[in-house]
Design an enzyme around this catalytic site. Structure first.
Site, PDB file in Angstrom:
ATOM      1  N   GLU A 116     -35.020 -27.919 -30.833  1.00 30.15           N
ATOM      2  CA  GLU A 116     -34.214 -28.752 -31.747  1.00 30.15           C
ATOM      3  C   GLU A 116     -32.781 -28.274 -31.582  1.00 30.15           C
ATOM      4  O   GLU A 116     -32.422 -27.183 -32.032  1.00 30.15           O
ATOM      5  CB  GLU A 116     -34.699 -28.579 -33.171  1.00 30.15           C
ATOM      6  N   GLU A 130     -19.365 -30.583 -29.968  1.00 32.63           N
ATOM      7  CA  GLU A 130     -19.861 -30.370 -31.332  1.00 32.63           C
ATOM      8  C   GLU A 130     -18.997 -29.325 -32.034  1.00 32.63           C
ATOM      9  O   GLU A 130     -19.039 -28.144 -31.694  1.00 32.63           O
ATOM     10  CB  GLU A 130     -21.315 -29.877 -31.277  1.00 32.63           C
ATOM     11  N   LYS A 181     -37.720 -14.956 -35.502  1.00 31.57           N
ATOM     12  CA  LYS A 181     -36.465 -14.218 -35.357  1.00 31.57           C
ATOM     13  C   LYS A 181     -35.301 -15.049 -35.908  1.00 31.57           C
ATOM     14  O   LYS A 181     -34.985 -16.106 -35.377  1.00 31.57           O
ATOM     15  CB  LYS A 181     -36.181 -13.899 -33.881  1.00 31.57           C
ATOM     16  N   CYS A 217     -26.667 -29.624 -38.257  1.00 29.62           N
ATOM     17  CA  CYS A 217     -26.879 -30.253 -36.943  1.00 29.62           C
ATOM     18  C   CYS A 217     -26.664 -31.745 -37.040  1.00 29.62           C
ATOM     19  O   CYS A 217     -26.095 -32.368 -36.154  1.00 29.62           O
ATOM     20  CB  CYS A 217     -28.272 -29.930 -36.409  1.00 29.62           C
ATOM     21  N   GLY A 229     -30.661 -23.433 -25.806  1.00 33.80           N
ATOM     22  CA  GLY A 229     -31.921 -24.160 -25.621  1.00 33.80           C
ATOM     23  C   GLY A 229     -32.317 -24.240 -24.151  1.00 33.80           C
ATOM     24  O   GLY A 229     -33.492 -24.084 -23.795  1.00 33.80           O
TER      25      GLY A 229
HETATM   26  P1  NAD Z   1     -27.329 -20.353 -30.904  1.00 34.45           P
HETATM   27  O1  NAD Z   1     -27.983 -21.169 -29.857  1.00 34.45           O
HETATM   28  O2  NAD Z   1     -26.162 -19.538 -30.547  1.00 34.45           O
HETATM   29  O3  NAD Z   1     -28.389 -19.344 -31.569  1.00 34.45           O
HETATM   30  C1  NAD Z   1     -29.594 -19.794 -32.120  1.00 34.45           C
HETATM   31  C2  NAD Z   1     -30.591 -18.641 -32.143  1.00 34.45           C
HETATM   32  O4  NAD Z   1     -30.920 -18.279 -30.799  1.00 34.45           O
HETATM   33  C3  NAD Z   1     -30.100 -17.364 -32.805  1.00 34.45           C
HETATM   34  O5  NAD Z   1     -31.175 -16.801 -33.536  1.00 34.45           O
HETATM   35  C4  NAD Z   1     -29.727 -16.486 -31.624  1.00 34.45           C
HETATM   36  O6  NAD Z   1     -29.787 -15.115 -31.931  1.00 34.45           O
HETATM   37  C5  NAD Z   1     -30.802 -16.860 -30.626  1.00 34.45           C
HETATM   38  N1  NAD Z   1     -30.490 -16.611 -29.208  1.00 34.45           N
HETATM   39  C6  NAD Z   1     -29.293 -16.410 -28.631  1.00 34.45           C
HETATM   40  N2  NAD Z   1     -29.429 -16.276 -27.296  1.00 34.45           N
HETATM   41  C7  NAD Z   1     -30.754 -16.421 -27.010  1.00 34.45           C
HETATM   42  C8  NAD Z   1     -31.520 -16.414 -25.818  1.00 34.45           C
HETATM   43  N3  NAD Z   1     -30.970 -16.246 -24.617  1.00 34.45           N
HETATM   44  N4  NAD Z   1     -32.836 -16.625 -25.914  1.00 34.45           N
HETATM   45  C9  NAD Z   1     -33.439 -16.825 -27.116  1.00 34.45           C
HETATM   46  N5  NAD Z   1     -32.749 -16.837 -28.285  1.00 34.45           N
HETATM   47  C10 NAD Z   1     -31.419 -16.640 -28.238  1.00 34.45           C
HETATM   48  O7  NAD Z   1     -26.960 -21.378 -32.082  1.00 34.45           O
HETATM   49  P2  NAD Z   1     -26.208 -21.076 -33.442  1.00 34.45           P
HETATM   50  O8  NAD Z   1     -24.755 -20.940 -33.204  1.00 34.45           O
HETATM   51  O9  NAD Z   1     -26.915 -19.997 -34.174  1.00 34.45           O
HETATM   52  O10 NAD Z   1     -26.502 -22.448 -34.227  1.00 34.45           O
HETATM   53  C11 NAD Z   1     -25.714 -23.574 -34.122  1.00 34.45           C
HETATM   54  C12 NAD Z   1     -26.362 -24.626 -33.247  1.00 34.45           C
HETATM   55  O11 NAD Z   1     -27.682 -24.951 -33.711  1.00 34.45           O
HETATM   56  C13 NAD Z   1     -25.604 -25.945 -33.268  1.00 34.45           C
HETATM   57  O12 NAD Z   1     -25.538 -26.455 -31.971  1.00 34.45           O
HETATM   58  C14 NAD Z   1     -26.465 -26.830 -34.154  1.00 34.45           C
HETATM   59  O13 NAD Z   1     -26.296 -28.223 -33.959  1.00 34.45           O
HETATM   60  C15 NAD Z   1     -27.826 -26.371 -33.762  1.00 34.45           C
HETATM   61  N6  NAD Z   1     -28.814 -26.760 -34.770  1.00 34.45           N
HETATM   62  C16 NAD Z   1     -29.735 -27.711 -34.451  1.00 34.45           C
HETATM   63  C17 NAD Z   1     -30.654 -28.132 -35.410  1.00 34.45           C
HETATM   64  C18 NAD Z   1     -31.689 -29.180 -35.105  1.00 34.45           C
HETATM   65  O14 NAD Z   1     -32.639 -29.278 -35.880  1.00 34.45           O
HETATM   66  N7  NAD Z   1     -31.564 -29.956 -34.042  1.00 34.45           N
HETATM   67  C19 NAD Z   1     -30.625 -27.561 -36.681  1.00 34.45           C
HETATM   68  C20 NAD Z   1     -29.667 -26.599 -36.972  1.00 34.45           C
HETATM   69  C21 NAD Z   1     -28.772 -26.197 -36.009  1.00 34.45           C
END
Ligand code: NAD
Length: 467
Positions: A238, A369, A165, A272, A221
């Site tokens: 991650e 962040e 997804k 990230c 997460g």
């Molecule tokens: P987010 O947590 O808002 O969303 C990530 C994904 O989770 C999306 O696909 C979203 O639709 C889905 N989602 C939302 N609510 C959910 C739930 N309750 N259960 C399951 N899935 C759900 O993050 P974002 O704003 O899309 O991305 C930015 C964040 O991602 C930043 O914190 C960044 O540092 C992190 N990131 C981490 C890495 C890594 O490898 N550590 C890599 C890239 C981004």
């Protein structure tokens, strides 16, 4: 151009939700808003596809190599679509497509090793490896293709099937990728589902998965870990980062300024592992700020499809609001913008590349962040003070140390509390290395053979040496 085929999801057909081009702020297309009720069928099909897929490692290698070739063949379409919905410059989209293909190829040729247990007993005991079953993979919008591949390539190579997804901010390129891969992989081995929440929440709480692998923010997460606890599925997380870069007093400012700037601002800071805080010896503070501000003021900001563009827009409205809010708060707390500090006029989600100075160390732009084109630069007086500050947040993804004496810089890098530390670089990753955050930045290990084993279950066969 590959035809975007409808997802292999039975049912009445989902209504669409709008997808916005961040360079204009206008919706330009729609993606299917699949409903949680459709997931039972999708996961059931993934479960059934598993028995054939897991049985033949050689066929998997062939299929995953073909998948890499297919991604490369569709590279132009994938890259253009990625720039349109994500915003990054087209050259960066091409690089992301190339990394996606490279990851498929890397895992296509990686196999787990059977290991004998030799502990002196008169038995033959051996560790073999088995796949887990259907895997749920959820990714964010900053690198939709390569982060997806970081999940499905090792999971598929291990013999699992995957339901993927993407973020609702970047669904279309992932659908296109799913369609490209469907032409070379067996049916239902990889399924892309798109939709708005609660689709992700329902996906990760579904009892049909044996592994939930998630990339995104720390707060989501935590929710994912809680949801997956119900089925006791394995969880890989991650999560966010707040990487510090520490400059040492022997650093050659002009020599590193460009690399350091891009370590913070690449992909508009939406990485990230971007440098999100910079610690500089007080003696060099003015020089470093000047060098970075000069680059921030001259970098070409614009639509990713314009070949002259070096920095695109922020991807979406909530993220733009976050970047703007953190910047405003820092300025209200007494910080000064040596460059930028504001949105850019005109359509689209553009924010001026921003270098913040005199930032209070407890300002949220330092402790949290920002995930955008804003870099706080903080002076330090003693190295111990800088290392303590670098380690002083709940995050622990990456970090870097910059100086001329490499041994000394490496000794300081070893003191950083994170998963990867660089000297004179930041966020340089190899496909063969483990990728893991400490503290709030993650659970589990992705990348390299560790990523493969993270998708496998050890299976021990134990027998006497003689009858
Ligand atoms: P987010 O947590 O808002 O969303 C990530 C994904 O989770 C999306 O696909 C979203 O639709 C889905 N989602 C939302 N609510 C959910 C739930 N309750 N259960 C399951 N899935 C759900 O993050 P974002 O704003 O899309 O991305 C930015 C964040 O991602 C930043 O914190 C960044 O540092 C992190 N990131 C981490 C890495 C890594 O490898 N550590 C890599 C890239 C981004």
């Amino acid at each position: 151009m590959p035809t975007i085929e409808p997802e292999r999801v039975p049912g009445p057909g989902a209504a669409g939700f709008p997808v916005v081009d961040p360079a204009t702020g206008e919706a330009y297309d729609e993606a299917p808003d699949q409903q949680p009720g459709e997931l039972d069928t999708v996961i059931d099909r993934a479960q059934r596809a598993w028995s054939g897929w897991r049985a033949d490692p050689a066929a998997r290698t062939t299929a995953l190599r073909a998948a890499a070739d297919a991604v490369e063949a569709a590279g132009e379409d994938l890259a253009r679509s990625l720039t349109r919905e994500q915003g990054k410059p087209l050259a960066e989209s091409h690089a992301e497509v190339a990394r996606t293909a490279a990851r498929l190829r890397y895992f296509a040729d990686l196999a787990p090793r059977t290991r004998p247990i030799d502990d002196g007993r008169p038995v033959r005991s051996e560790v073999r490896w088995r796949s887990l079953g259907p895997v749920a993979a959820i990714v964010p919008w900053n690198f939709p293709l390569q982060l997806a591949a970081a999940k499905f390539a090792p999971a598929l190579a291990a013999g699992n099937t995957v339901v993927l997804k993407p973020s609702p901010f970047t669904p279309l390129t992932t659908r296109m990728l799913g369609s490209v891969l469907a032409a070379v992989l067996p049916e239902d081995v990889l399924t892309v589902v798109t939709g708005r929440e609660p689709l992700g929440a329902r996906l990760v709480s579904h009892p049909g998965f044996r592994h939930v692998t998630f990339t995104g923010s720390v707060s989501t997460g935590r929710a994912v870990a809680r949801a997956a606890a119900a089925s006791l599925a394995r969880v890989t997380l991650e999560l966010g980062g707040n990487d510090a870069a520490v400059l040492l007093d022997d650093v050659d400012v002009e020599r590193i300024a460009d690399r350091l700037f891009w370590a913070a601002f690449r992909n508009c800071g939406q990485v990230c592992m971007a440098v999100k805080r910079l610690y500089v010896p007080a003696r060099l503070y003015a020089d470093v700020v000047e060098a970075l501000a000069q680059r921030a003021k001259t970098v070409a900001v614009g639509p990713g499809l314009d070949p002259a563009t070096e920095l695109g827009p922020v991807n979406n409205v909530p993220q733009l609001a976050r970047v703007e809010g953190l910047t405003r708060q820092a300025l209200a707390d007494g910080a000064r913008a040596a460059a930028g500090g504001h949105r850019l006029d005109g359509p689209g989600y553009f924010f001026a590349p921003t270098v913040l100075v005199d930032v209070p160390p407890d300002s949220p732009v330092v402790t949290g962040e920002q995930f955008g084109p804003v870099l706080p630069v903080l002076p330090y007086r003693s190295l111990d003070e800088a290392v303590e500050a670098a380690n002083g947040t709940g995050f622990g993804l990456g970090g870097s140390v910059w100086g001329t004496d490499l041994d000394r810089a490496e000794a300081v890098a070893e003191r950083l509390d994170c998963g990867t530390a660089w000297v004179n670089h930041h966020a340089e990753l190899s496909l063969a290395q483990p990728f893991a955050g400490v503290k709030d930045s993650g659970v589990g290990v992705a990348g390299g053979p560790w990523g493969l084993y993270g998708n496998l279950q050890p299976f021990v066969v134990h027998r006497p040496r003689e009858a």
